[in-house]
Enzyme design. Structure first.
Site, PDB file in Angstrom:
ATOM      1  N   TYR A  95     -15.168 -14.218  27.776  1.00  0.00           N
ATOM      2  CA  TYR A  95     -14.504 -15.095  28.644  1.00  0.00           C
ATOM      3  C   TYR A  95     -15.957 -15.835  28.860  1.00  0.00           C
ATOM      4  O   TYR A  95     -15.304 -17.384  29.333  1.00  0.00           O
ATOM      5  CB  TYR A  95     -13.988 -14.143  29.396  1.00  0.00           C
ATOM      6  N   GLU A 137      -7.135  -6.168  31.545  1.00  0.00           N
ATOM      7  CA  GLU A 137      -7.888  -5.903  30.424  1.00  0.00           C
ATOM      8  C   GLU A 137      -8.240  -4.742  30.298  1.00  0.00           C
ATOM      9  O   GLU A 137      -8.089  -3.693  29.410  1.00  0.00           O
ATOM     10  CB  GLU A 137      -8.085  -6.912  29.299  1.00  0.00           C
ATOM     11  N   THR A 271      10.542  -5.894  12.125  1.00  0.00           N
ATOM     12  CA  THR A 271       9.931  -4.080  11.877  1.00  0.00           C
ATOM     13  C   THR A 271      10.231  -4.030  13.967  1.00  0.00           C
ATOM     14  O   THR A 271      10.156  -2.590  14.350  1.00  0.00           O
ATOM     15  CB  THR A 271       8.600  -4.798  12.316  1.00  0.00           C
ATOM     16  N   PRO A 272       9.426  -4.925  14.915  1.00  0.00           N
ATOM     17  CA  PRO A 272       9.720  -4.464  16.257  1.00  0.00           C
ATOM     18  C   PRO A 272      11.266  -3.770  16.623  1.00  0.00           C
ATOM     19  O   PRO A 272      10.918  -2.335  17.374  1.00  0.00           O
ATOM     20  CB  PRO A 272       9.874  -4.686  17.862  1.00  0.00           C
TER      21      PRO A 272
END
Length: 391
Positions: A95, A137, A271-272
């Site tokens: 960042y 995060e 796919t998901p």
């Protein structure tokens, strides 16, 4: 912290920044990569070439400026970004690099209008956004680390099995190199993947397609003609080879309603959906599965969907639309307003999940909105950077 004076400066200068945001973000990436080449592998070069990455950054900045005093809106904007960043194992130092280069590029583009006071205000805004993301995060990293079988950072895994699903589509199963337990995942989540090819680090994300609770992770990869990672995974990665994975993450997970579930996808965006279908059916929910592809002969997961229909009679409806189906075929066509209106149980207020190429995502989002599906019941996953597909 953003002061009252800085808030006023941001409000006064936001229109001119928004006007030039595409120029700013387009210039920003080359400058940052030239100054900090070590950060370049974190960004898919294909998304740079198509302009998707600069657009995504610009949209994120504009969205944050418009909503930085609305905590609920910020959860929606920053929550998904934090998971995308966690799949790359982004750290606070990244960042600092981005902030330095972004503010410098903004000054170059805006010229004399970017006074020291304006720079300070926008710098405060950037760091408010950055610090929020850093905190989110860190929570993701911590929560994944303390899970049973969890870890922080990159963990080596070994390819244990390959299954050819279709021409140019392969499912890959990975088991941990240390043979220790792995963290459980939720249907709809994905993995961050790191590998090294010809001395270059590559980072990619792929949806998990294996069973929830299995002692392995499975992804399904479609080979793209310009995709360096997908070509390697499809053509060259052999059983016994090693790569590194971060823990499963992602927010495209099944809600807690009992209403029917509508799963809409196109291409490898399927796919998901296969994991969401399995979980919803196991919970006793009705599932409408609508998939668009090019040709009936190239349709991964069709055998599994047929097996699920047998296992859960009366619970699962599967519909296809093929652009190259034979003339007169009932499944020839595209997923358009007519298909969504006719084939989804809209009267039952379903929860709708959709994934696929950008243009497809735009059409589905706008159509579901027009058909009366509330925003709270519409969920989607972006492939690549968070772009403007739903604007």
């Amino acid at each position: 912290m953003i002061t009252l004076a800085q808030r006023q400066i941001i409000a006064d200068t936001a229109p001119v920044v928004a006007q030039h945001i595409t120029t700013i973000t387009t210039r920003f990436y080359p400058m940052m990569f030239a100054r900090y080449p070590e950060i370049a592998p974190l960004f898919n070069p294909r998304h740079q070439q198509t302009g998707a990455q600069p657009r995504a950054l610009g949209n994120s900045i504009v969205s944050y400026v418009m909503n930085y005093e609305d905590n609920e809106a910020l959860d929606g904007i920053l929550g998904t970004i934090a998971h995308k960043h966690a799949a790359l194992q982004i750290e606070p130092e990244h960042y600092r690099i981005v902030g330095e280069c972004l503010l410098e590029t903004t000054g170059e583009v805006l010229g004399e209008a970017f006074t020291p006071e304006v720079e300070d205000a926008w710098g405060a805004l950037y760091w408010a956004m950055a610090n929020d993301l850093i905190a989110r995060e860190e929570r993701i990293y911590h929560d994944n680390d303390i899970k049973r079988g969890g870890w922080r950072g990159w963990r080596p895994f070994v390819l244990s099995e390959r299954t050819e699903e279709d021409e140019g589509v392969v499912s890959l199963r990975f088991t941990p190199h240390d043979d220790k337990p792995i963290a459980a995942f939720e249907a709809g989540q994905y993995l961050g993947l790191r590998l090294t090819l010809e001395g270059t680090r590559l980072y990619r994300q792929y949806s998990l397609t294996g069973p929830v609770g299995a002692p392995y992770y499975q992804i399904t990869v479609k080979k793209e003609s310009l995709g360096k990672a997908s070509r390697y995974l499809d053509d060259e990665m052999a059983v016994g080879n090693t790569l590194h994975l971060c823990p499963p993450i992602g927010l495209l997970t099944l809600d807690r309603r009992t209403a029917p579930v509508a799963l809409v996808s196109a291409g490898i965006g399927q796919t998901p959906m296969i994991t969401l279908a399995r979980q919803a059916l196991a919970q006793g929910r009705q599932v409408s599965y609508l998939h668009g592809a090019t040709h009936p002969e190239h349709c991964p997961f069709k055998n599994e969907l047929d097996a699920l229909k047998t296992r859960y009679p009366g619970q699962l409806e599967v519909h296809y639309r093929f652009s190259q189906a034979a003339d007169g075929s009932s499944d020839k066509g595209h997923i358009d307003r007519s298909a969504l209106a006719d084939l989804l149980p809209l009267a039952s207020q379903p929860t709708c999940y959709f994934t696929g190429p950008n243009a497809f995502m735009i059409d589905v989002e706008h159509t579901l909105d027009a058909l009366g599906v509330p925003e709270a019941h519409r969920h989607y996953e972006c492939f690549g950077p968070l772009s403007d597909q739903t604007t």
